[in-house]
Design an enzyme around this catalytic site. Structure first.
Site, PDB file in Angstrom:
ATOM      1  CG  ASP A  43       4.767   0.890   5.039  1.00 20.56           C
ATOM      2  OD1 ASP A  43       5.684   1.719   5.017  1.00 20.56           O
ATOM      3  OD2 ASP A  43       4.709  -0.067   5.844  1.00 20.56           O
ATOM      4  N   GLY A  63       0.808  -1.222   0.000  1.00 25.79           N
ATOM      5  CA  GLY A  63       0.000   0.000   0.000  1.00 25.79           C
ATOM      6  C   GLY A  63       0.837   1.266   0.000  1.00 25.79           C
ATOM      7  CB  VAL A  95      -3.653  -3.647   4.135  1.00 25.86           C
ATOM      8  CG1 VAL A  95      -3.384  -5.006   4.742  1.00 25.86           C
ATOM      9  CG2 VAL A  95      -2.993  -3.538   2.771  1.00 25.86           C
TER      10      VAL A  95
HETATM   11  N1  AR6 Z   1      -0.873   7.972  -1.949  1.00 21.46           N
HETATM   12  C1  AR6 Z   1      -1.945   8.213  -1.174  1.00 21.46           C
HETATM   13  N2  AR6 Z   1      -2.748   7.248  -0.685  1.00 21.46           N
HETATM   14  C2  AR6 Z   1      -2.423   5.968  -1.007  1.00 21.46           C
HETATM   15  C3  AR6 Z   1      -1.305   5.619  -1.799  1.00 21.46           C
HETATM   16  C4  AR6 Z   1      -0.524   6.696  -2.274  1.00 21.46           C
HETATM   17  N3  AR6 Z   1       0.566   6.471  -3.028  1.00 21.46           N
HETATM   18  N4  AR6 Z   1      -1.288   4.267  -1.927  1.00 21.46           N
HETATM   19  C5  AR6 Z   1      -2.328   3.784  -1.246  1.00 21.46           C
HETATM   20  N5  AR6 Z   1      -3.033   4.798  -0.689  1.00 21.46           N
HETATM   21  P1  AR6 Z   1      -2.892   1.091   3.130  1.00 21.46           P
HETATM   22  P2  AR6 Z   1      -3.530   0.679   5.977  1.00 21.46           P
HETATM   23  C6  AR6 Z   1      -4.240   4.771   0.131  1.00 21.46           C
HETATM   24  O1  AR6 Z   1      -3.303  -0.307   2.813  1.00 21.46           O
HETATM   25  O2  AR6 Z   1      -4.922   0.302   5.657  1.00 21.46           O
HETATM   26  C7  AR6 Z   1       0.804  -1.801   4.607  1.00 21.46           C
HETATM   27  O3  AR6 Z   1       1.199  -3.024   4.101  1.00 21.46           O
HETATM   28  C8  AR6 Z   1      -5.118   3.564   0.010  1.00 21.46           C
HETATM   29  O4  AR6 Z   1      -6.024   3.708  -1.083  1.00 21.46           O
HETATM   30  O5  AR6 Z   1      -1.641   1.577   2.505  1.00 21.46           O
HETATM   31  O6  AR6 Z   1      -3.297   1.616   7.116  1.00 21.46           O
HETATM   32  C9  AR6 Z   1       1.490  -1.456   5.929  1.00 21.46           C
HETATM   33  O7  AR6 Z   1       2.796  -1.984   5.996  1.00 21.46           O
HETATM   34  C10 AR6 Z   1      -5.861   3.581   1.350  1.00 21.46           C
HETATM   35  O8  AR6 Z   1      -7.016   4.412   1.247  1.00 21.46           O
HETATM   36  O9  AR6 Z   1      -2.707   1.282   4.740  1.00 21.46           O
HETATM   37  C11 AR6 Z   1       0.584  -2.084   6.923  1.00 21.46           C
HETATM   38  O10 AR6 Z   1       0.864  -3.436   7.101  1.00 21.46           O
HETATM   39  C12 AR6 Z   1      -4.883   4.255   2.309  1.00 21.46           C
HETATM   40  O11 AR6 Z   1      -3.832   4.762   1.493  1.00 21.46           O
HETATM   41  C13 AR6 Z   1      -0.763  -1.957   6.333  1.00 21.46           C
HETATM   42  O12 AR6 Z   1      -0.567  -1.874   4.928  1.00 21.46           O
HETATM   43  C14 AR6 Z   1      -4.302   3.317   3.340  1.00 21.46           C
HETATM   44  O13 AR6 Z   1      -4.120   2.038   2.777  1.00 21.46           O
HETATM   45  C15 AR6 Z   1      -1.453  -0.691   6.757  1.00 21.46           C
HETATM   46  O14 AR6 Z   1      -2.785  -0.684   6.258  1.00 21.46           O
END
Ligand code: AR6
Length: 348
Positions: free
Chosen positions: A33, A31, A119
């Site tokens: 991260d 994601g 996630v």
């Molecule tokens: N820019 C802005 N928003 C984004 C981007 C980006 N480049 N990419 C994704 N999003 P997530 P979580 C959005 O899954 O739910 C990781 O593996 C995405 O659409 O990144 O807090 C970590 O290591 C979503 O709305 O984070 C943890 O294990 C939002 O960012 C776990 O995922 C958050 O999605 C954290 O899960």
């Protein structure tokens, strides 16, 4: 420019700090991260290794390496189960702790992704609500520009009920006006006038002129015809800035309370305050009307001072009217709704 909801890739944001939705090990993942670590380069992971992880709801700060910002704040959101396991408090804490660190580091601008909404499974509308409320509370006490960066449009939706209520309101006000084309309205005006003539045998009103606009409502006492131009100009009404300052005094709020509530930054407010004839943009004028909790008529008066009107030909005006007529003056909620309907947001 306190709180902005924008659509972007957070790794592209040129702000003082971006926030990473990390896992508790802080050792990278998928994601946002994954995207942040990839764009920052290996130096970020090296620094993260030395941090010894982070608890859920907490935050830690590092450098930004190859990213265009200065710092990365890593926060660990809760995994969503059913909302009854402390998730809202933990998610709120992520925003609070990240903002606390940003303030400590002297940041003036920070960008957040929608933490936990990928996630970790937090329902997006609820996750956004918590983000907006928590950031809003922080901004009531602090000067900072905070962005909520939404990545994909389909991933975003305000609460279903609010969305459908606003949609119905727009349908009522907007479709009515637009399904009734100009030609059709002119034709109806013409027939209405003909009916009057036929009924009375005589018509007191002038013949309808195609293309003429309906008479505008008089704004103030009409001006005498024999008045000189100099005297006429001397009768100029209260300006936007004067009306705004008067309304602030009448509201009992301080200037700072009002401009913060309006989502307007201090510099712009000072400009308006010191220039009697300052002409604000329409979103700025509307933001003040919302902050002052003006009625619909008062809102129209304030807008008129800046040369604007509320129009049913504009979706964003109808959305704002929806909120005012429902007594909801939360600018952040209004902006969420405007964002959901692809309209530009209120504030500076
Ligand atoms: N820019 C802005 N928003 C984004 C981007 C980006 N480049 N990419 C994704 N999003 P997530 P979580 C959005 O899954 O739910 C990781 O593996 C995405 O659409 O990144 O807090 C970590 O290591 C979503 O709305 O984070 C943890 O294990 C939002 O960012 C776990 O995922 C958050 O999605 C954290 O899960």
């Amino acid at each position: 420019m306190p709180l902005r909801i924008i659509r972007n890739d957070i790794t592209k944001m040129k702000v003082d700090a971006i926030v990473n939705a990390a896992k508790s090990s802080l050792l990278g993942g998928g994601g946002v991260d994954g995207a942040i670590h990839e764009a920052a380069g290996p130096g970020l992971l090296e620094e993260c290794r030395a941090l010894g992880g982070c608890e859920t709801g907490g935050a830690k700060i590092t450098g930004a390496y190859n990213l265009p910002c200065k710092h990365v704040i890593h926060t660990v959101g809760p995994v969503y189960r059913d909302g009854k396991h402390g998730e809202p408090e933990l998610l709120g804490s992520c925003y609070r702790e990240s903002l606390r660190l940003a303030k400590e580091a002297g940041c003036e601008s920070v960008a957040f992704p929608l933490i936990s909404s990928g996630v970790y499974g937090y329902p997006k509308a609820e996750a956004l609500r918590i983000a907006v409320d928590t950031i809003g509370e922080f901004l009531a006490e602090n000067d900072m520009t905070v962005y909520i960066v939404i990545f994909d449009k389909t991933a975003y939706r305000i609460g279903e009920k609010l969305y459908s209520d606003i949609e119905a309101y727009i349908d009522d006000k907007y479709v009515d006006e637009h399904s009734d084309g100009i030609a059709e309205r002119r034709r109806r005006m013409l027939f209405a006038r003909r009916d009057e003539i036929e009924e009375d045998g005589i018509c007191a009103c002038p013949p309808p002129m195609l293309g003429s606009a309906p008479a505008a409502k008089p704004m103030a006492a009409p001006m005498a015809a024999n008045i000189s131009l100099e005297d006429a100009v001397g009768q100029i009404d209260e300006s936007f800035s004067e009306m705004l300052l008067r309304k602030i005094d009448e509201s009992g709020m301080t200037d700072a309370q009002v401009y913060k509530k309006a989502n307007i930054d201090r510099k712009l407010f000072s400009k308006i305050r010191s220039a009697k004839n300052y002409k604000p943009s329409k979103p700025t004028a509307l933001a003040f009307a919302i902050a002052l909790e003006l009625s619909l008529d008062e809102t129209k008066d304030l807008l008129m001072k800046a040369g604007f009107a509320l129009s049913h030909s504009s979706k964003s005006d109808i959305i704002i009217e929806y909120f005012i007529s429902h007594g909801n003056y939360n600018i952040f909620e209004i902006n969420e709704a405007l964002f959901a309907f692809d309209q530009s947001l209120l504030g500076a």
